[in-house]
Design a protein around this motif. Structure first.
Motif, mmCIF file in Angstrom:
data_model
loop_
_atom_site.group_PDB
_atom_site.id
_atom_site.type_symbol
_atom_site.label_atom_id
_atom_site.label_comp_id
_atom_site.label_asym_id
_atom_site.label_seq_id
_atom_site.Cartn_x
_atom_site.Cartn_y
_atom_site.Cartn_z
ATOM 1 N N TYR A 22 0.820 -1.218 0.000
ATOM 2 C CA TYR A 22 0.000 0.000 0.000
ATOM 3 C C TYR A 22 0.854 1.268 0.000
ATOM 4 O O TYR A 22 0.361 2.344 0.332
ATOM 5 N N TYR A 23 2.105 1.123 -0.402
ATOM 6 C CA TYR A 23 3.031 2.249 -0.383
ATOM 7 C C TYR A 23 2.552 3.408 -1.265
ATOM 8 O O TYR A 23 2.641 4.569 -0.878
ATOM 9 N N ARG A 24 2.023 3.109 -2.428
ATOM 10 C CA ARG A 24 1.540 4.181 -3.321
ATOM 11 C C ARG A 24 0.398 4.964 -2.698
ATOM 12 O O ARG A 24 0.310 6.171 -2.856
ATOM 13 N N GLU A 25 -0.486 4.267 -1.980
ATOM 14 C CA GLU A 25 -1.592 4.950 -1.302
ATOM 15 C C GLU A 25 -1.052 5.892 -0.213
ATOM 16 O O GLU A 25 -1.578 6.984 -0.030
ATOM 17 N N LEU A 26 -0.013 5.463 0.487
ATOM 18 C CA LEU A 26 0.607 6.318 1.496
ATOM 19 C C LEU A 26 1.250 7.538 0.849
ATOM 20 O O LEU A 26 1.112 8.661 1.339
ATOM 21 N N LEU A 27 1.947 7.314 -0.265
ATOM 22 C CA LEU A 27 2.560 8.433 -0.984
ATOM 23 C C LEU A 27 1.505 9.416 -1.473
ATOM 24 O O LEU A 27 1.711 10.632 -1.414
ATOM 25 N N ALA A 28 0.382 8.895 -1.951
ATOM 26 C CA ALA A 28 -0.693 9.758 -2.439
ATOM 27 C C ALA A 28 -1.238 10.649 -1.326
ATOM 28 O O ALA A 28 -1.781 11.725 -1.598
ATOM 29 N N LEU A 29 -1.080 10.226 -0.085
ATOM 30 C CA LEU A 29 -1.509 11.023 1.069
ATOM 31 C C LEU A 29 -0.347 11.849 1.635
ATOM 32 O O LEU A 29 -0.451 12.392 2.735
ATOM 33 N N ASN A 30 0.735 11.917 0.859
ATOM 34 C CA ASN A 30 1.936 12.673 1.259
ATOM 35 C C ASN A 30 2.515 12.195 2.586
ATOM 36 O O ASN A 30 2.985 13.000 3.397
ATOM 37 N N ALA A 31 2.455 10.886 2.812
ATOM 38 C CA ALA A 31 2.997 10.307 4.044
ATOM 39 C C ALA A 31 4.301 9.574 3.751
ATOM 40 O O ALA A 31 4.386 8.799 2.798
ATOM 41 N N THR A 32 5.299 9.838 4.563
ATOM 42 C CA THR A 32 6.566 9.121 4.510
ATOM 43 C C THR A 32 6.456 7.964 5.489
ATOM 44 O O THR A 32 5.929 8.127 6.592
ATOM 45 N N VAL A 33 6.937 6.790 5.106
ATOM 46 C CA VAL A 33 6.820 5.616 5.984
ATOM 47 C C VAL A 33 8.191 5.037 6.300
ATOM 48 O O VAL A 33 9.090 5.039 5.452
ATOM 49 N N PHE A 34 8.329 4.579 7.526
ATOM 50 C CA PHE A 34 9.516 3.865 7.980
ATOM 51 C C PHE A 34 9.073 2.707 8.866
ATOM 52 O O PHE A 34 8.122 2.833 9.626
ATOM 53 N N GLY A 35 9.810 1.618 8.800
ATOM 54 C CA GLY A 35 9.705 0.556 9.787
ATOM 55 C C GLY A 35 10.887 0.705 10.732
ATOM 56 O O GLY A 35 11.949 1.195 10.324
ATOM 57 N N ILE A 36 10.715 0.325 11.985
ATOM 58 C CA ILE A 36 11.820 0.430 12.947
ATOM 59 C C ILE A 36 11.777 -0.739 13.921
ATOM 60 O O ILE A 36 10.708 -1.142 14.379
ATOM 61 N N SER A 37 12.958 -1.289 14.184
ATOM 62 C CA SER A 37 13.100 -2.310 15.218
ATOM 63 C C SER A 37 14.461 -2.136 15.862
ATOM 64 O O SER A 37 15.274 -1.328 15.411
ATOM 65 N N THR A 38 14.707 -2.912 16.899
ATOM 66 C CA THR A 38 16.005 -2.843 17.569
ATOM 67 C C THR A 38 17.011 -3.791 16.923
ATOM 68 O O THR A 38 18.102 -3.980 17.456
ATOM 69 N N GLN A 39 16.670 -4.344 15.782
ATOM 70 C CA GLN A 39 17.611 -5.195 15.061
ATOM 71 C C GLN A 39 18.769 -4.365 14.511
ATOM 72 O O GLN A 39 18.645 -3.143 14.330
ATOM 73 N N SER A 40 19.853 -5.031 14.190
ATOM 74 C CA SER A 40 21.044 -4.354 13.684
ATOM 75 C C SER A 40 20.790 -3.759 12.293
ATOM 76 O O SER A 40 19.883 -4.202 11.578
ATOM 77 N N PRO A 41 21.581 -2.760 11.894
ATOM 78 C CA PRO A 41 21.453 -2.232 10.531
ATOM 79 C C PRO A 41 21.598 -3.319 9.462
ATOM 80 O O PRO A 41 20.911 -3.282 8.443
ATOM 81 N N GLU A 42 22.444 -4.310 9.730
ATOM 82 C CA GLU A 42 22.640 -5.399 8.773
ATOM 83 C C GLU A 42 21.381 -6.251 8.631
ATOM 84 O O GLU A 42 20.991 -6.620 7.516
ATOM 85 N N ASP A 43 20.744 -6.569 9.753
ATOM 86 C CA ASP A 43 19.496 -7.340 9.702
ATOM 87 C C ASP A 43 18.395 -6.535 9.008
ATOM 88 O O ASP A 43 17.602 -7.079 8.243
ATOM 89 N N GLN A 44 18.354 -5.238 9.270
ATOM 90 C CA GLN A 44 17.344 -4.395 8.632
ATOM 91 C C GLN A 44 17.563 -4.351 7.118
ATOM 92 O O GLN A 44 16.607 -4.424 6.345
ATOM 93 N N LEU A 45 18.812 -4.245 6.695
ATOM 94 C CA LEU A 45 19.111 -4.185 5.263
ATOM 95 C C LEU A 45 18.751 -5.505 4.581
ATOM 96 O O LEU A 45 18.189 -5.508 3.478
ATOM 97 N N GLU A 46 19.032 -6.617 5.243
ATOM 98 C CA GLU A 46 18.673 -7.921 4.674
ATOM 99 C C GLU A 46 17.170 -8.007 4.460
ATOM 100 O O GLU A 46 16.703 -8.426 3.409
ATOM 101 N N ALA A 47 16.394 -7.593 5.461
ATOM 102 C CA ALA A 47 14.935 -7.657 5.355
ATOM 103 C C ALA A 47 14.420 -6.719 4.266
ATOM 104 O O ALA A 47 13.570 -7.104 3.456
#
Length: 193
Positions: free
Chosen positions: A96-121
């Motif tokens: 649903y990323y395009r719908e979020l963009l159409a509403l001028n919303a920036t989206v991020f996911g966040i967890s306490t995982q390492s930058p490497e784990d986040q990049l893999e995902a």
């Protein structure tokens, strides 16, 4: 060494039918109206991002951790209310990323995982938005987000924040099922944007 279960191949993309439903324990009642903490966090799109300095609408979905093919999950993970379902949640925000963009919303996911784990995902799931790493717990501690511990890991409970100009306007907690959170986010934004 704790027992671990291998992730079934389809587990990463589906929500098990017997997941326990998380209860509202009031741990996020204080969030609406707070300012996002001013912290620079590594982002999978490169460099760092300070969410408190971004203008416009920002959606930040906080989650415990994404499973990773070939890596064991902690024993009892699926029985922890609100723990399982991070990958389906991320995929729903992707879909649903395009719908979020159409509403001028920036989206991020966040967890306490390492930058490497986040990049893999982010790469494996083909996410068009950045995942932030809060491995230092600065974001979680700055907001006093609810957390839990398992197998020596300190993880954020699932919470979704909608902020504008750094101020939290809406908090979704608890979130269940995780893959339907995007529907609540879009419905709220449609009323308020």
């Amino acid at each position: 060494m704790p027992n671990h279960n291998e992730l079934p191949k389809d587990f990463l993309r589906s929500i098990p039918n017997d997941l326990p439903v998380p209860l509202d324990d009031g741990a996020c009642d204080h969030l609406e109206g707070l300012m996002l903490p001013s912290v620079n966090l590594p982002v999978t799109t490169g460099g760092t991002v300070n969410p408190s300095l971004l203008s416009g609408w920002i959606v930040i979905y906080c989650y415990p951790m994404t499973g990773r093919p070939g890596r064991a999950i902690p024993d009892g993970w699926v029985q922890i209310p609100g723990a399982a379902g991070c990958t389906p949640q991320a995929c729903s925000f992707r879909d649903y990323y395009r719908e979020l963009l159409a509403l001028n919303a920036t989206v991020f996911g966040i967890s306490t995982q390492s930058p490497e784990d986040q990049l893999e995902a982010a790469n494996r799931l083909h996410l068009p938005f950045g995942l932030l790493s809060d491995a230092s717990f600065q974001f979680a501690q700055g907001l006093r987000l609810p957390m839990f511990e398992i197998d020596g890991m300190r993880l954020t409970k699932r919470v979704t924040l909608i902020a504008k100009e750094g101020k939290i306007r809406k908090c979704f907690y608890p979130i269940f099922p995780p893959d339907k959170n995007i529907e609540d986010v879009l419905a709220w934004l449609l009323k308020h944007v």
